[in-house]
Design a protein around this motif. Structure first.
Motif, PDB file in Angstrom:
ATOM      1  N   ARG A   7     -25.909  -6.800 -34.326  1.00 25.59           N
ATOM      2  CA  ARG A   7     -26.396  -8.118 -32.910  1.00 25.59           C
ATOM      3  C   ARG A   7     -25.275  -8.659 -32.304  1.00 25.59           C
ATOM      4  O   ARG A   7     -25.427  -9.964 -33.054  1.00 25.59           O
ATOM      5  N   GLU A   9     -25.843  -9.230 -29.280  1.00 25.06           N
ATOM      6  CA  GLU A   9     -26.875  -9.078 -28.135  1.00 25.06           C
ATOM      7  C   GLU A   9     -26.063 -10.065 -26.479  1.00 25.06           C
ATOM      8  O   GLU A   9     -26.368 -11.159 -26.802  1.00 25.06           O
ATOM      9  N   GLY A  54     -21.460   1.427 -21.017  1.00 27.54           N
ATOM     10  CA  GLY A  54     -21.915   0.877 -22.124  1.00 27.54           C
ATOM     11  C   GLY A  54     -21.709  -0.566 -22.147  1.00 27.54           C
ATOM     12  O   GLY A  54     -21.253  -0.903 -23.024  1.00 27.54           O
ATOM     13  N   LYS A  85     -25.729  -5.853 -16.935  1.00 24.61           N
ATOM     14  CA  LYS A  85     -24.764  -5.712 -17.800  1.00 24.61           C
ATOM     15  C   LYS A  85     -23.253  -5.244 -17.838  1.00 24.61           C
ATOM     16  O   LYS A  85     -22.424  -6.809 -18.883  1.00 24.61           O
ATOM     17  N   ALA A 129     -21.010   3.586 -26.046  1.00 23.26           N
ATOM     18  CA  ALA A 129     -21.757   2.200 -26.588  1.00 23.26           C
ATOM     19  C   ALA A 129     -23.235   2.237 -26.144  1.00 23.26           C
ATOM     20  O   ALA A 129     -23.195   1.025 -25.658  1.00 23.26           O
ATOM     21  N   THR A 130     -23.878   3.354 -25.027  1.00 18.73           N
ATOM     22  CA  THR A 130     -25.098   3.093 -24.614  1.00 18.73           C
ATOM     23  C   THR A 130     -26.059   3.147 -26.190  1.00 18.73           C
ATOM     24  O   THR A 130     -25.585   3.296 -27.116  1.00 18.73           O
ATOM     25  N   PHE A 134     -28.088   8.408 -25.493  1.00 12.63           N
ATOM     26  CA  PHE A 134     -27.191   9.247 -24.657  1.00 12.63           C
ATOM     27  C   PHE A 134     -26.089   9.591 -25.561  1.00 12.63           C
ATOM     28  O   PHE A 134     -25.453  10.411 -24.349  1.00 12.63           O
ATOM     29  N   GLU A 152     -19.409   4.601 -30.551  1.00  9.31           N
ATOM     30  CA  GLU A 152     -20.934   3.817 -31.542  1.00  9.31           C
ATOM     31  C   GLU A 152     -21.254   4.383 -32.020  1.00  9.31           C
ATOM     32  O   GLU A 152     -21.438   5.972 -32.026  1.00  9.31           O
ATOM     33  N   GLN A 184     -17.529   1.177 -38.952  1.00  9.91           N
ATOM     34  CA  GLN A 184     -16.200   0.402 -39.370  1.00  9.91           C
ATOM     35  C   GLN A 184     -15.981   0.578 -41.067  1.00  9.91           C
ATOM     36  O   GLN A 184     -14.952  -0.381 -41.106  1.00  9.91           O
TER      37      GLN A 184
HETATM   38  N1  LIG Z   1     -21.021  -0.360 -35.672  1.00 12.06           N
HETATM   39  C1  LIG Z   1     -21.454  -1.619 -35.961  1.00 12.06           C
HETATM   40  O1  LIG Z   1     -21.628  -3.048 -36.301  1.00 12.06           O
HETATM   41  C2  LIG Z   1     -22.455  -2.061 -34.046  1.00 12.06           C
HETATM   42  C3  LIG Z   1     -23.064  -2.372 -34.246  1.00 12.06           C
HETATM   43  C4  LIG Z   1     -24.010  -3.331 -32.844  1.00 12.06           C
HETATM   44  C5  LIG Z   1     -23.534  -2.225 -32.480  1.00 12.06           C
HETATM   45  N2  LIG Z   1     -23.417  -0.728 -32.144  1.00 12.06           N
HETATM   46  C6  LIG Z   1     -24.262  -0.095 -31.318  1.00 12.06           C
HETATM   47  O2  LIG Z   1     -23.769   0.273 -30.078  1.00 12.06           O
HETATM   48  C7  LIG Z   1     -25.070   0.184 -29.431  1.00 12.06           C
HETATM   49  C8  LIG Z   1     -25.056  -0.076 -28.514  1.00 12.06           C
HETATM   50  O3  LIG Z   1     -25.420  -1.369 -29.058  1.00 12.06           O
HETATM   51  P1  LIG Z   1     -25.855  -2.952 -28.500  1.00 12.06           P
HETATM   52  O4  LIG Z   1     -25.852  -3.486 -28.949  1.00 12.06           O
HETATM   53  O5  LIG Z   1     -24.273  -2.708 -27.388  1.00 12.06           O
HETATM   54  O6  LIG Z   1     -27.226  -2.343 -27.252  1.00 12.06           O
HETATM   55  P2  LIG Z   1     -27.018  -3.372 -26.144  1.00 12.06           P
HETATM   56  O7  LIG Z   1     -28.016  -3.300 -25.715  1.00 12.06           O
HETATM   57  O8  LIG Z   1     -26.661  -4.416 -26.172  1.00 12.06           O
HETATM   58  O9  LIG Z   1     -25.997  -2.497 -25.013  1.00 12.06           O
HETATM   59  C9  LIG Z   1     -26.199  -1.049 -24.799  1.00 12.06           C
HETATM   60  C10 LIG Z   1     -26.080  -0.838 -22.950  1.00 12.06           C
HETATM   61  O10 LIG Z   1     -25.740   0.492 -22.430  1.00 12.06           O
HETATM   62  C11 LIG Z   1     -26.073   0.234 -21.307  1.00 12.06           C
HETATM   63  N3  LIG Z   1     -26.753   1.553 -20.353  1.00 12.06           N
HETATM   64  C12 LIG Z   1     -28.377   1.798 -21.671  1.00 12.06           C
HETATM   65  N4  LIG Z   1     -28.288   3.323 -21.045  1.00 12.06           N
HETATM   66  C13 LIG Z   1     -27.084   3.385 -20.564  1.00 12.06           C
HETATM   67  C14 LIG Z   1     -26.728   4.260 -19.626  1.00 12.06           C
HETATM   68  N5  LIG Z   1     -26.945   5.962 -19.875  1.00 12.06           N
HETATM   69  N6  LIG Z   1     -24.955   4.709 -19.993  1.00 12.06           N
HETATM   70  C15 LIG Z   1     -24.345   3.709 -19.061  1.00 12.06           C
HETATM   71  N7  LIG Z   1     -24.982   2.511 -19.657  1.00 12.06           N
HETATM   72  C16 LIG Z   1     -26.600   2.793 -20.721  1.00 12.06           C
HETATM   73  C17 LIG Z   1     -27.027  -1.179 -21.539  1.00 12.06           C
HETATM   74  O11 LIG Z   1     -27.997  -1.578 -19.561  1.00 12.06           O
HETATM   75  C18 LIG Z   1     -26.342  -1.959 -22.147  1.00 12.06           C
HETATM   76  O12 LIG Z   1     -25.757  -3.178 -21.182  1.00 12.06           O
HETATM   77  C19 LIG Z   1     -26.028   1.254 -29.656  1.00 12.06           C
HETATM   78  O13 LIG Z   1     -25.813   2.540 -30.608  1.00 12.06           O
HETATM   79  C20 LIG Z   1     -25.570   0.291 -31.480  1.00 12.06           C
HETATM   80  O14 LIG Z   1     -26.448   1.149 -32.589  1.00 12.06           O
HETATM   81  C21 LIG Z   1     -22.936  -0.963 -33.436  1.00 12.06           C
END
Ligand SMILES: NC(=O)c1ccc[n+]([C@@H]2O[C@H](COP(=O)([O-])OP(=O)(O)OC[C@H]3O[C@@H](n4cnc5c(N)ncnc54)[C@H](O)[C@@H]3O)[C@@H](O)[C@H]2O)c1
Length: 444
Positions: A7, A9, A54, A85, A129-130, A134, A152, A184
């Motif tokens: 997170r 966020e 994303g 965003k 990274a959405t 999707f 991601e 990772q």
């Molecule tokens: N590898 C890791 O340790 C790790 C850590 C955090 C998150 N993640 C992954 O990253 C992804 C995103 O997570 P997050 O925490 O950044 O969430 P987040 O809510 O902060 O970001 C997601 C973004 O995608 C946008 N979005 C949603 N639908 C979309 C679309 N159809 N087209 C374009 N943009 C779109 C949202 O508005 C938002 O800004 C998830 O799959 C999560 O599992 C992985």
């Protein structure tokens, strides 16, 4: 609020104007328009032009990580469904790595079809990274356009999405594209060294495993006045299975993936228990708050898996393996038994990275360093297959838990249950799916 790796966020409260638009979620609009775009990279000097799809917490982080991962990397295009965003992501990135940001307004794309515009741009390294709902369509479109990709995890939320990803994997292989994925731990020195020990037989044959992601609550965005069904679900995506896959898929995939990595296999069936006991209010959509799944591999080895997002409980994010000759606490990089071993930065022999400590401390940067190096060397790495299998492992666990049935790999893979709507419209009616009820929810 958790402080875990999953997170970062960035919260934005400004309400932006939403352009009414409809987009086909399942389809290949970009692919058919672009046709074949060859990915040609001479070894050594090519510029990496990142296109970010994303722009939330992880996408922003991943773009910064990619820029820091190697010389000659810049961000050239961005897409998100919400303008706020993009604005906050851009602001943060400009502060962190401003000289590597080249995203004028005409390469900032907003809307449900914004991903197509980034893929059609001059970016040659697409970060996906959405929310994971999707991912299959974004991955397919990026591969069809011949782009290298960092995606991601997880890669899908349902069986149809997983099947699409397997097809895309074959296509990416055929085209020789580089595809890195966000599990990772595969780029974290301690994990890499520990798994090397396991595969060299340091604990003998694995006879049992366990994988946990038990933690407290995460972010939630209750519905605001004026938000349509779709805007609310997208802003609060974690709590809707069609977007997130539930937390066993979205988060626990990391630990399931480590055990699959150790086993060099995926489980063949599982049975699960779970429910939502604490997060019952409407803002928590339809997902569960705890799962416990007993997975079985083809050789009869069982993995006990648990994940929980409930406050004031015992927490653990860990993986452990019992072998015929020893025990490995994987996340602590320790082995006890016949051949005791502990990872330290002194065990760096044979690991061909410039800084072992970076490789341990900054796996989020290292995964891009490795991917970009593979592109520039003309030997593109493709990490999709294992991550698709780990995604399906998690989906199979969710299906077993939601239905109360024993679910096999084949049943999960061939599932006809498509969670993601075929098309999306900002003003569509999108009722929250019913909460799954074991014994009543059907296996589909
Ligand atoms: N590898 C890791 O340790 C790790 C850590 C955090 C998150 N993640 C992954 O990253 C992804 C995103 O997570 P997050 O925490 O950044 O969430 P987040 O809510 O902060 O970001 C997601 C973004 O995608 C946008 N979005 C949603 N639908 C979309 C679309 N159809 N087209 C374009 N943009 C779109 C949202 O508005 C938002 O800004 C998830 O799959 C999560 O599992 C992985």
């Amino acid at each position: 609020m958790q402080k875990s790796e999953d997170r970062k966020e960035s919260r934005t409260t400004r309400r932006d104007f939403l352009k009414a638009s409809t987009v086909a979620v399942v389809g290949g609009a970009v692919a058919s328009r672009l046709g074949e775009v060859p990915a040609v990279y001479a070894a050594g000097s090519d510029e990496i032009r990142v296109g970010l799809i994303g722009c939330g917490g992880r996408g922003t982080g991943a773009a910064e990580d990619a820029i820091k991962a190697a010389p000659g990397v810049k961000l050239v295009a961005m897409a998100d469904v919400f303008k706020d965003k993009i604005d906050s992501s851009l602001e943060n990135l400009k502060k962190a790595v401003g000289d590597k940001i080249d995203v004028p307004e005409d390469r900032q794309f907003v809307g449900l079809d914004a991903f197509e515009k980034v893929i059609s741009s001059n970016a040659n390294y697409i970060i996906l990274a959405t929310p994971p709902g999707f991912r299959p369509i974004h991955l397919k479109a990026a591969v069809a356009a011949g782009k290298n990709i960092f995606s991601e995890k997880p890669l899908a939320v349902d069986g149809p999405g997983v099947r699409s990803c397997f097809e895309t994997y074959e296509e990416a292989k055929k085209k020789g594209l580089a595809v890195g994925v966000g599990t990772q731990r595969h780029h974290q020195a301690g994990y890499v060294a520990t798994l090397k020990q396991i595969h060299a037989g340091a604990i003998g044959d694995i006879v049992a495993a366990r994988a946990y992601w038990n933690q407290g609550p995460i972010w939630v965005f209750p519905r605001k006045e004026g938000w349509t069904d779709l805007e609310w679900q997208l802003r609060n995506w974690y709590y809707f299975t069609w977007l997130c896959g539930d937390h066993i898929v979205e988060q626990h995939i990391h630990n399931l993936d480590v055990v699959n990595w150790a086993m060099k296999a995926h489980p063949v069936q599982c049975v699960g228990l779970g429910g939502r006991q604490v997060r019952t209010a409407p803002e928590y959509g339809c997902i569960y708050d705890h799962f416990a799944v007993d997975y079985e591999y083809e050789n009869g080895v069982h993995m006990m898996s648990m994940c929980r997002q409930i406050p004031n409980c015992a927490n653990s994010v860990s993986e452990a393996l019992q072998g015929t000759k020893g025990f490995c606490q994987v996340n602590r990089y320790t082995i006890t038994g016949a051949k005791p071993w502990k990872y330290s930065t002194r065990s760096r022999e044979g690991v061909p990275y410039t800084s072992e400590q970076d490789r341990e401390d900054q796996p989020y940067v290292q995964e891009h360093t490795d991917l970009i190096a593979s592109i520039r060397a003309g030997k593109p790495e493709n990490e999709l297959k294992e991550c698709i299998e780990s995604t399906l492992t998690a989906i199979m666990g969710r299906m077993a838990t939601y239905t109360g049935k024993q679910v096999t790999w084949e049943e999960a893979l061939n599932s006809q249950e498509s969670l993601v709507p075929a098309s999306l419209d900002w003003n569509m009616s999108l009722p929250v799916a019913p909460v799954a009820m074991p014994g009543q929810t059907e296996l589909r």
